[in-house]
Design an enzyme around this catalytic site. Sequence first.
Site, PDB file in Angstrom:
ATOM      1  N   ARG A  87      43.566  46.875  39.907  1.00 48.67           N
ATOM      2  CA  ARG A  87      44.507  46.017  40.635  1.00 48.67           C
ATOM      3  C   ARG A  87      45.927  46.202  40.091  1.00 48.67           C
ATOM      4  NH1 ARG A  87      41.860  40.827  39.320  1.00 48.67           N
ATOM      5  NH2 ARG A  87      40.489  42.106  38.035  1.00 48.67           N
TER       6      ARG A  87
ATOM      7  N   HIS B 177      34.411  37.667  35.130  1.00 49.10           N
ATOM      8  CA  HIS B 177      35.402  38.665  35.514  1.00 49.10           C
ATOM      9  C   HIS B 177      35.244  38.927  36.999  1.00 49.10           C
ATOM     10  CE1 HIS B 177      37.698  42.354  35.697  1.00 49.10           C
ATOM     11  NE2 HIS B 177      38.068  42.210  34.440  1.00 49.10           N
TER      12      HIS B 177
END
Lengths: 246, 604
Positions: free
Chosen positions: B256, B236
């Site tokens: 994000r 990740h």
Amino acid sequence: MTMATFQIWRGDAKGGALKDYTTKVSDGMVVLDAVHQIQAEQANDLAVRWNCKAGKCGSCSAEVNGHPRLMCMTRLNQIDITKPVTIEPMRTFPSIKDLVTDVSWNFRAKKTITRFKPRTPDAPDGTWRMQQVDIERVQEFRKCIECFLCQDVCHVLRDHQLFDEFAGPRHMVYAAALEMNPIDTEDRVSDLKKAHGIGYCNITKCCTKVCPESITITDNAIIPLKERVVDQFYDPVRKLFRMFQP
Amino acid sequence: MADYQTHEHDVLVIGAGGAGLRAAIEASAGGVSVGLVCKSLLGKAHTVMAEGGLAAALANVDDRDNWKVHFADTMRGGQYLNNWRMAQLHAQEAPARAHELEGWGAMFDRTPDGRILQRNFGGHRYPRLAHVGYRTGLEMIRTLQDHGIHQGIDVHMECTVVRLLKDGDRVVGAFGYERERGRFKLFKAKAIVLATGGIGRAYKITSNSWEYTADGHALAYEAGADLQDMEFIQFHPTGMVWPPSVRGILVTEGVRGEGGILKNSEGRRFMFDDIPDNYKSQTADNAEEGWRYVTGDKAARRPPELLTRDHVARCIMREVKAGRGSPHGGVYLDIAWIKEKLPNAAEHIKKKLPSMYHQFKQLADLDITKEPMEIGPTTHYVMGGVRVDGDSQMSTVSGLFAAGEVAAGLHGANRLGGNSLSDLIVFGKRAGEFAATYAKANRQGTVDGRQVDDIAKWALEPFERGAAAEGPYQVQYALQDMMQELVGIVRTEAEMQKALDGLRELKARAVKVGVGGHREYNPGWHSSLDLFNLLAISEAVARSALERRESRGGHFREDYPNKDAKAGTFNLVVRKGRDGEMELVQAPISEMPQELKDIIEANK
């Protein structure tokens, strides 16, 4: 290098005592890190529950310097490490070993609360419509990570050990989430009064103070449920009358 | 003879996260008796960590979405190594499974008209993730738990299975121990569902908990089942890097999704520098368009920070290696910048990302509404696992099923965020259903008592060697350091050869590990048994990664940096050979039906 001493309770159901472990500590460490370091370097068989190490699973509950905390979210710079730090298991529950306690009562108690039962789906697409404002208070309760720190600190359970009569703050929150769910059809008010002993809570708010998820247990869950019990079981006219008696 | 308690179930489910609980519920609904083994307490499994949401083409927020687009997104994300049948079933069935959760009490965030709200996530063309703030995993596991406890399922908490038992070619039971007293347990079962999650603890920097020691992968492997795609591990892109004790803890992709941008030490938004060709048409080429996308403009394309995880992780590594990293070896993830765009940005961030705000405040003394976060890649998920039939989830061993992270196929070479929670409920249900059908059609098999005695004897060996021998943690740490360094995000042949040599040495150390104390709740003992699973599966990862001489999805070879068309036609399968050695074969991917090919073409 900074060293710190941790007094960890070692023992089991038959008894035990605090044992000193000195280990090095570094920037940003949490209490659980210290316990793991001691486990890896000095006491391989030291029993401790943990999973996520990020405050999300509610496994590593313990009493740090006497305060009920998640060990993974308690940074060493929040406590005084110039003196020995005590780490003890949750004292309300029976000991299994070291920092691990028998919390199985919580799982049994939960099962006694009437489960969720939704009304028949009534939106055209075969589901339900719910407004965000109507579910926000339930979402607060559903933040609960079942760490059982609220149960640990509740005097009804901790001091009076009334496990058969009172389901405890955690399950009041659970029941509140069900009762306030806009599509639920069950009525748990009678059970709350009788089987789950909501009357034992005298609103000292200790549970709210220790909740790592900042759930306003007493004000938002328990008091509204108490009000429902009052509405259903106590005649308001007589109650009003009593209020005016000396 | 070994001393143990015997339990008999029609279906035994090993693992009680989302997939295991869903499988147990379905098997129970199929009218058979069900046992559910969990390594921790019920409701603590790693599913609670899932943050962003559950991908299902409900089309509540963007009505252009449907299962076909979800299918195409999943295949593109997986670089077409996916089991296409699983990708199809997953996209088709996820919406019904999501609604089912609501009927069991889940409370997803709502749209203004009262339906389930959906959010944007990397690799998904439309807003598709049903969610509850950033605690969707907790909502899912609690919903399944609270429903499951009323289904007559026998739950064995804090119990670990160490070996599966077979009668001829068929699986007939499992042998393990319970943590509290350290007593052995024998489970007899007509069918077994593995739902044990992943292998993250083979790495030093990981978002995974102690439970993730490749148990199901190793149990299946030892029982003779095929594993596939073990070279594909998802790193990740955004894990915490500072302070050291929190290194690896996940920072949700949702940061994000809400407008967070990645910057290097020079302040450059480096994700614009490298957008892969197959994503160019759907990716914004300027900051303004990216911002419009995250604020809901349907005409805008998504910002490059929301490219697939494998790509973002590699871009971060590139910046760090080029000396443009942050002080603690990561890069900057900045959400505070949106104050340029929004008047009440700090409140907005706290409302949209409450758990991230608190995580950084509590663990790193950092206010994300004011300062950028330091982040870096963390081992998060394994795409590889037990090779299963797409419809039934049965492995290559009769009566042995697998669902969730421990199963392979759905995600191919790289998983899209949000496709894991949906995976758990779609294939958990299928595995439970088909395991129940299998159990009804078959009788209990015969358990070989001698085999059980041998396993029990093996399991107690660490006590015989005692505390004077090397402890398990030292071997586990050595393994984690080595895997991190040699079989991590960027791989080369020489390094992996070195890793295989290292694994041989670690295996020799593992059989000499000793522990003190007694059998009651002894983590040292548990770790010394988990070690064997980690070592076996680390070998599978290293061998598969060595064999795949190309770069694709979660697997990046510095010595073969490009994709190879021929390597896109097969999965790598790992199994235990007749001589007991690990065997590796190429398994051709079966031909996709024309209608699915057409869907992929139409969504290019």
